[in-house]
Design an enzyme around this catalytic site. Structure first.
Site, PDB file in Angstrom:
ATOM      1  N   SER A 247       1.116  -1.257   0.167  1.00 44.27           N
ATOM      2  CA  SER A 247      -0.103   0.182  -0.025  1.00 44.27           C
ATOM      3  C   SER A 247       0.753   0.723   0.068  1.00 44.27           C
ATOM      4  O   SER A 247       1.539   1.478  -1.083  1.00 44.27           O
ATOM      5  CB  SER A 247      -1.403  -0.049   0.935  1.00 44.27           C
ATOM      6  OG  SER A 247      -2.481   0.873   1.197  1.00 44.27           O
TER       7      SER A 247
ATOM      8  N   GLU B  98      -9.105  -6.134  -3.334  1.00 42.87           N
ATOM      9  CA  GLU B  98      -8.274  -5.138  -3.239  1.00 42.87           C
ATOM     10  C   GLU B  98      -9.395  -4.448  -1.994  1.00 42.87           C
ATOM     11  O   GLU B  98     -10.117  -5.044  -0.499  1.00 42.87           O
ATOM     12  CB  GLU B  98      -8.029  -3.805  -3.917  1.00 42.87           C
ATOM     13  CG  GLU B  98      -6.512  -4.498  -4.815  1.00 42.87           C
ATOM     14  CD  GLU B  98      -5.523  -4.640  -3.703  1.00 42.87           C
ATOM     15  OE1 GLU B  98      -4.995  -3.844  -2.657  1.00 42.87           O
ATOM     16  OE2 GLU B  98      -4.620  -4.850  -3.889  1.00 42.87           O
TER      17      GLU B  98
ATOM     18  N   HIS C 261      -7.382  -6.017   0.416  1.00 46.59           N
ATOM     19  CA  HIS C 261      -6.376  -4.985   0.469  1.00 46.59           C
ATOM     20  C   HIS C 261      -5.689  -5.811   1.778  1.00 46.59           C
ATOM     21  O   HIS C 261      -6.327  -5.664   3.337  1.00 46.59           O
ATOM     22  CB  HIS C 261      -6.776  -3.359   0.888  1.00 46.59           C
ATOM     23  CG  HIS C 261      -6.099  -2.382   0.361  1.00 46.59           C
ATOM     24  ND1 HIS C 261      -4.889  -2.848  -0.305  1.00 46.59           N
ATOM     25  CD2 HIS C 261      -5.107  -1.758   1.734  1.00 46.59           C
ATOM     26  CE1 HIS C 261      -3.865  -1.491  -0.483  1.00 46.59           C
ATOM     27  NE2 HIS C 261      -4.498  -1.916   0.730  1.00 46.59           N
TER      28      HIS C 261
END
Length: 560
Positions: A214, A346, A464
């Site tokens: 990220s 995600e 995610h």
């Protein structure tokens, strides 16, 4: 709901009993290990991997002078020498962020954790340097969020770091008062610390793999562009984010966030001088705790707030002097072998707080033109057309309702806009312009746990951060994956890929990682866009989600 979101993005799911002095379960162990480097002597502690291998842990070592007092909002000052024996036996603090009162947070947070196996080897080991996720405003490199208990079953030295986040790390006013990027300069200081000291911990300073998820993924790519980071690393792994996405113009400041921070803390906003002067007087806790007041829709949009900027020249050492897109296309970067990856689902979970809240659902439906640019982080250019086209393509032009169809459509729109398209763009640019091979992968595995679980505690996708569950122990929230778990093989395979890549600059097996079988994962090229699909098995596929991303490429065109 706000608390739940902070749990997902920050460290608010940390158990309340965790304190500064929490250590491994008590048991009889030999004397604490000592390491002597050119900078000083460090006393560590013993830990054990999930396979029972003992290793040394050196935690909470300051790599830079405390960024407090006059050094707040200043670039880091690398720590070159330590007096006496440094106690590195316990965890250092998180950098300021919203957290429970019992969690260890402090402004004096520029620390590094080093984990090294006990080997009689004379050969130095590859170093894996991990940059934590959290949107440049949350999470940490502490061992409850980046635990070493999986990777240290491999012959590697693992380094995790804290860097300043939020306004303390990324305030950029567009002038000399706050040029920006101090959090990135912290990361560079930590990389310099590694170059200076890691040999003493058994690591090879000429074999450093920078990895990140990220915000950490964005960091990995920008280090390949920054003149400050040149020569400090030799491979890169970028998971689930990209510094090149929809916005093609260079962002040179985020003055609006500096003004907002000033307003939140009752500071004047007429000019940068008064903003910085006033914020210098505020307690760090007020700065860290103010994150939720930056959100513009619901409890968490936009996901993207602070970040690195292209620094104008005010006479300072500039971390990022060039637009990343231009740097990549013109080859103005120091590339290394690279793995780029994303997860299948995600940010899909972002759909649920909207659809399950009548007020938010009504607002998104009735004020789509206003809310969509916030939630999906859309550039100003072409915004009107983009807002309509995305509704037409993802939502089939219909109003959102709290049902499965809307969940899937809105979840996919969040995922593609916040992460997926940028990663697609990054992989396609890097495989064309890097001097080194680029491998692309999708993490699709769904195990017992996930960063998004439904009300029954059941994972609903490969969300995610979910790939991190098989590379690090995340004890703040998740149990260790035991050897007898049916998901144990995923830990073995994921750590094997990283181990091979850290050693050879190629993730493919060389004989001593039998868990990978006969895997043959080809590097991606412009003409042959194959990638590794990490589902129930490891398999090579072609052209990841390209049908979905075509709409974004049409809305935000570039020459690849």
């Amino acid at each position: 709901m706000l608390y739940a979101l902070l749990c997902a993005l920050c460290v608010c799911a940390v158990h309340a009993h965790q304190h500064k002095h929490q250590t491994e379960p008590a048991e009889v162990k030999p004397a604490a290990p000592l390491t002597h480097s050119v900078s000083g002597t460090f006393r560590g502690s013993w830990m054990e991997t999930r396979r029972g291998r003992r290793f040394q842990a050196y935690r909470g070592i300051r790599y830079a002078e405390p960024p407090v007092g006059a050094l707040r909002f200043q670039p880091p000052k690398l720590k070159l020498q330590y007096e006496g024996v440094v106690d590195a036996s316990e965890e250092g603090p998180a950098c300021p962020l919203p957290a429970p009162p019992t969690y260890y947070v402090a402004e004096d947070c520029l620390t590094v954790n080093v984990y090294t196996p006990i080997l009689n080897s004379t050969k130095p080991l590859p170093v894996i340097f991990f940059i934590h996720p959290g949107g440049f405003y949350a999470m940490t490199g502490r061992s409850d969020l980046a635990g070493p208990h999986y990777l240290l079953d491999r012959d590697v030295v693992l380094v995790t770091i804290n860097y300043r986040i939020g306004s303390l790390g990324f305030m950029s006013t567009g002038d000399a008062y706050a040029p920006g990027n101090n959090g990135m300069k912290d990361q560079v200081a930590a990389l310099k610390w590694v170059q200076r000291n890691i040999a003493a911990f058994g690591g090879d300073p000429n074999l450093v793999t920078i990895t990140g998820c990220s915000a950490g993924s964005i960091s990995v790519i920008l280090h390949m562009i920054s003149p400050m980071a040149k020569g400090l690393f030799h491979r890169g792994i970028a998971m689930s984010a990209s510094p090149v996405s929809k916005e093609v113009e260079a962002i040179t400041h985020q003055r609006h966030l500096a003004v907002r921070q000033a307003q939140i803390l009752n500071c004047p906003t007429e000019n940068s001088s008064v903003i910085v002067d006033c914020l210098m007087t505020k307690p760090w806790k007020e700065l860290g705790d103010s994150l939720p007041k930056f959100w513009e829709f619901g409890e968490g949009d936009p996901v993207g707030l602070w970040g690195p900027v292209v620094e104008p020249d005010f006479g300072q050492e500039r971390y990022l002097p060039i637009n990343p897109l231009v740097a990549i296309k013109e080859g103005k970067m120091h590339t290394v072998p690279l793995i780029v990856s994303q997860t299948t689902d995600e940010f899909f979970w972002k759909a649920f707080p909207v659809l399950q809240n009548e007020t938010l659902l009504k607002t998104m439906n009735e004020e789509w033109e206003r809310v969509a640019p916030i939630s999906f982080i859309l550039p100003k250019k072409n915004r009107g057309a983009a807002v309509q086209k995305l509704k037409e393509v993802y939502l089939k032009g219909k109003k959102l309702t709290n049902d499965k169809q809307s969940e899937k459509a809105l979840g996919q729109l969040y995922g593609d806009s916040v992460v997926g398209f940028g990663v697609h763009r990054l992989a396609n640019l890097m495989c064309r312009h890097s001097k080194h091979p680029v491998w692309y992968s999708e993490f699709a595995y769904i195990g017992n746990n996930s960063h998004y679980e439904d009300s029954h505690g059941k994972p609903q996708g490969a969300a995610h951060h979910d790939d991190l569950l098989y590379l690090f122990t995340l004890s703040y929230r998740f149990p260790v994956i035991s050897l007898d778990s049916k998901h144990s093989h995923v830990v073995d395979e994921m750590t094997a890929l990283w181990y091979n890549f850290a050693r050879y600059g190629d993730p493919n097996p060389r004989g001593d990682t039998p868990e990978l079988g006969k895997l043959s994962w080809p590097a991606m090229t412009a003409a042959d866009r194959r990638y590794l699909h990490r589902g129930q098995q490891l398999e090579v596929r072609q052209n990841m989600f390209e049908d979905r991303y075509k709409i974004w490429d049409d809305l935000y065109p570039i020459q690849y």
